[in-house]
Design a protein around this motif. Structure first.
Motif, PDB file in Angstrom:
ATOM      1  N   PHE A   7      52.177  42.023  45.124  1.00 39.93           N
ATOM      2  CA  PHE A   7      50.922  41.951  45.875  1.00 39.93           C
ATOM      3  C   PHE A   7      50.180  40.644  45.571  1.00 39.93           C
ATOM      4  O   PHE A   7      49.675  39.976  46.479  1.00 39.93           O
ATOM      5  N   CYS A   8      50.115  40.278  44.290  1.00 37.55           N
ATOM      6  CA  CYS A   8      49.398  39.047  43.903  1.00 37.55           C
ATOM      7  C   CYS A   8      50.038  37.816  44.533  1.00 37.55           C
ATOM      8  O   CYS A   8      49.342  36.937  45.045  1.00 37.55           O
ATOM      9  N   LEU A  34      46.141  43.521  56.822  1.00 35.69           N
ATOM     10  CA  LEU A  34      45.161  44.370  56.158  1.00 35.69           C
ATOM     11  C   LEU A  34      44.954  45.715  56.847  1.00 35.69           C
ATOM     12  O   LEU A  34      44.720  46.728  56.184  1.00 35.69           O
ATOM     13  N   THR A  47      51.394  51.751  52.348  1.00 36.51           N
ATOM     14  CA  THR A  47      50.829  52.648  51.336  1.00 36.51           C
ATOM     15  C   THR A  47      51.159  54.101  51.661  1.00 36.51           C
ATOM     16  O   THR A  47      51.586  54.873  50.787  1.00 36.51           O
ATOM     17  N   ILE A  65      49.294  37.547  48.265  1.00 37.45           N
ATOM     18  CA  ILE A  65      47.943  37.014  48.493  1.00 37.45           C
ATOM     19  C   ILE A  65      47.921  35.510  48.269  1.00 37.45           C
ATOM     20  O   ILE A  65      47.351  34.747  49.069  1.00 37.45           O
ATOM     21  N   PHE A  98      41.017  39.256  49.402  1.00 38.22           N
ATOM     22  CA  PHE A  98      42.253  39.963  49.722  1.00 38.22           C
ATOM     23  C   PHE A  98      42.651  40.911  48.587  1.00 38.22           C
ATOM     24  O   PHE A  98      43.324  41.922  48.828  1.00 38.22           O
ATOM     25  N   PHE A 140      44.271  45.212  48.594  1.00 35.47           N
ATOM     26  CA  PHE A 140      45.610  45.371  48.027  1.00 35.47           C
ATOM     27  C   PHE A 140      45.574  46.232  46.759  1.00 35.47           C
ATOM     28  O   PHE A 140      46.434  47.095  46.560  1.00 35.47           O
ATOM     29  N   THR A 194      55.038  45.949  41.512  1.00 34.91           N
ATOM     30  CA  THR A 194      54.231  46.014  42.738  1.00 34.91           C
ATOM     31  C   THR A 194      52.991  45.145  42.627  1.00 34.91           C
ATOM     32  O   THR A 194      52.614  44.447  43.582  1.00 34.91           O
ATOM     33  N   TYR A 195      52.339  45.184  41.462  1.00 38.37           N
ATOM     34  CA  TYR A 195      51.144  44.369  41.250  1.00 38.37           C
ATOM     35  C   TYR A 195      51.451  42.894  41.425  1.00 38.37           C
ATOM     36  O   TYR A 195      50.713  42.161  42.115  1.00 38.37           O
ATOM     37  N   LEU A 223      49.528  47.051  55.525  1.00 35.61           N
ATOM     38  CA  LEU A 223      49.184  47.578  54.201  1.00 35.61           C
ATOM     39  C   LEU A 223      48.928  49.085  54.228  1.00 35.61           C
ATOM     40  O   LEU A 223      49.481  49.814  53.392  1.00 35.61           O
ATOM     41  N   ALA A 282      44.880  49.840  47.558  1.00 39.16           N
ATOM     42  CA  ALA A 282      46.116  50.460  48.050  1.00 39.16           C
ATOM     43  C   ALA A 282      47.035  50.819  46.880  1.00 39.16           C
ATOM     44  O   ALA A 282      47.634  51.895  46.852  1.00 39.16           O
TER      45      ALA A 282
END
Length: 528
Positions: free
Chosen positions: A68-69, A41, A49, A72, A112, A116, A64-65, A45, A119
């Motif tokens: 990231f998911c 974090l 970014t 997590i 979390f 994310f 990217t989404y 990250l 970012a």
């Protein structure tokens, strides 16, 4: 839409089924987890970014989404697999609560999610609408968990209550058999959930009047038209929810209202009315019920016919998630694409092909094409160009033909429900008999438990579960030798009569058997 929930489904499944699976040094693993979380974090990250921003190369939002998911989900799952924070409550009823486990895992997921998504917002700022703030972007990402979590939590509370009542397997099957009632309730109440998650408001009166006229033309009643808040995101979408006309709404995103004219909106809403007229909501409900019944049958057959395989629950759980979940997703998405095509054709008929093509062209420009890496067979909607081609290919189709085709599909699903219910009766009845034996044992009624065991078919007398119950009966009767005998046979498949020859003994058979067990124990210690 199911694709948006896949990562959350994985989170719930892994955290509930594998919690504490590899928990050897929980406090040490917890410290390591917190340390790596801090590095992710506050070091990785931000640097990642900044690297993207400095490179001036915009990342793909969808890719990217999802990355990231899943990061997590993986990280929160690791905490539960190696530590299981709720294990510190294991001496209480809360420690074994699936509802509490999932609640805590979702809390960590949302915790979390914020850094994310902020970012990701920072990376995508150059292409996002000026009016969309970081708070809007974050709230839009929270919509899926808001829709997903309440029904899952309610179901798990219901499941926790059931699993605390009698034999676990029987309680699990009873819970699954009541799932259709839960699903029906969910379909009925889903508009209230959507109203909350999307912060909806009523549409303008002139638009509502036009759409009511369209619903009359489609011979489909609706309770109203709601504007779906996308939190300043460019999302041209619409939906329909509710199987009871009094609580059935059409939803239109605020963005779609801003960029579409009323004729294009009619084409989009015509598509949603097509889902209602053609009974797709009921079809999806029947499909879900069939999936539940198949799960009940498979679980029952595994425990009855492959008991030693079922004993290794981690193997069973892994196979479930690797086989059943992907298979369900593939079949469901195929069904969804078929229903979407039917709804497209319905819209083109009750509005016009020109209105439909016009709306699809705008949606296609807004959404673009799917990522090349994402397989077509996992899409719930055909791609935009395919949707236009499908309507052109079936331009002479009539509504009556669509209704007939949809009825065939719906009635096929309904017949399958009855067939699966009939298939489930025999295995569930066996598990029900086992449940009665278990309950008698728990109540200390050895005589009833013995009688219930004796009336079982001969081939079930040697089943590990029955042997386990016989061992408990013997233990309750203070017959330690018989208890050990049945326990060995149940858990190891070892018949002690065949392992050691019972010596001639002047005492009773129980004494002789005690002597045999002592020989086995002494042999074990000598070997050690």
């Amino acid at each position: 839409m199911i694709v948006q929930f896949i990562h959350l489904i994985l989170l719930c499944y892994v955290c509930s089924e594998y919690a504490g699976y590899a928990s050897k040094m929980p406090f040490f693993c917890l410290a390591i987890w917190f340390f790596i979380s801090f590095l992710i974090l506050f070091h990785w990250l931000p640097s990642y970014t900044q690297k993207i921003i400095n490179g001036k190369k915009l990342p793909g939002f969808f890719k990217t989404y999802n990355i990231f998911c899943f990061i997590i989900v993986f990280w929160v799952s690791m905490l539960f697999v190696f530590v299981n924070p709720l294990s510190f409550l294991s001496k209480t009823a809360l420690g074994n609560s699936s509802a509490l486990t999932i609640s805590f895992s979702m809390f960590l997921y949302l915790l979390f999610l914020k850094p994310f998504m902020l970012a990701l917002y920072e990376m995508l700022t150059p292409i996002l609408p000026d009016e969309e703030t970081a708070e809007d972007f974050l709230r839009a990402r929270q919509t899926v968990p808001i829709i997903f979590f309440p029904p899952v939590l309610i179901w798990l509370i219901f499941e926790d209550f059931g699993l605390n009542q009698g034999m676990e397997l029987m309680s699990e099957i009873k819970t699954l058999t009541l799932a259709p009632i839960f699903l029906i309730g969910l379909y009925v109440l889903s508009p209230r959930l959507f109203n909350w998650a999307w912060r909806t408001k009523n549409a303008k009166t002139d638009l509502v009047i036009r759409l009511y006229e369209l619903s009359k033309k489609a011979q489909t009643k609706i309770a109203g038209v709601k504007v779906w808040n996308t939190f300043n995101e460019p999302l041209p979408n619409a939906a329909v929810a509710g199987i009871i006309s009094k609580y059935r709404f059409v939803y239109i995103t605020d963005f779609l209202l801003n960029i579409f004219n009323y004729e294009q909106i009619e084409a989009v809403v015509g598509h949603e009315l097509g889902h209602l007229k053609l009974g797709h909501v009921v079809t999806y409900l029947l499909f879900s019920i069939n999936a539940v019944l198949i799960a009940v049958i498979l679980k029952s057959f595994i425990i009855i016919y492959i008991p030693y395989f079922y004993i290794h629950t981690e193997i069973t759980n892994t196979l479930e998630i690797l086989l059943f979940v992907p298979l369900f997703a593939v079949i469901f998405t195929a069904l969804a694409r078929h229903c979407e095509t039917q709804a497209d054709i319905f819209s083109a008929i009750i509005t016009s092909k020109e209105k439909f093509y016009s709306s699809m062209n705008v949606i296609g420009l807004m959404l673009g094409s799917k990522p090349k890496w994402f397989p077509k067979w996992l899409l719930t909607h055909p791609e935009t160009e395919d949707r236009i081609k499908n309507v052109k290919n079936y331009s002479n189709l009539e509504i009556s033909t669509l209704i007939k085709s949809s009825k065939v599909l719906k009635y096929t699903m309904l017949v399958l429900v009855f067939v699966l219910v009939l298939c489930a009766i025999y295995p569930v009845s066996i598990v029900f008999k086992w449940s009665n034996i278990y309950n008698a044992n728990q109540a200390g009624n050895c005589k009833l438990a013995i009688n219930l065991c004796n009336v079982l078919p001969e081939w079930l007398q040697e089943h590990p579960f029955v042997l386990e119950q016989k061992a408990k009966i013997a233990l309750n009767s203070r017959n330690i030798a018989s208890a050990i005998y049945f326990a060995f046979k149940a858990y190891f498949g070892v018949d002690l009569n065949s392992v050691l020859e019972i010596p001639h003994h002047s005492g009773s058979p129980e004494v002789a058997f005690d002597f045999k067990v002592m020989q086995l124990i002494l042999k074990f210690f000598n070997f050690r």
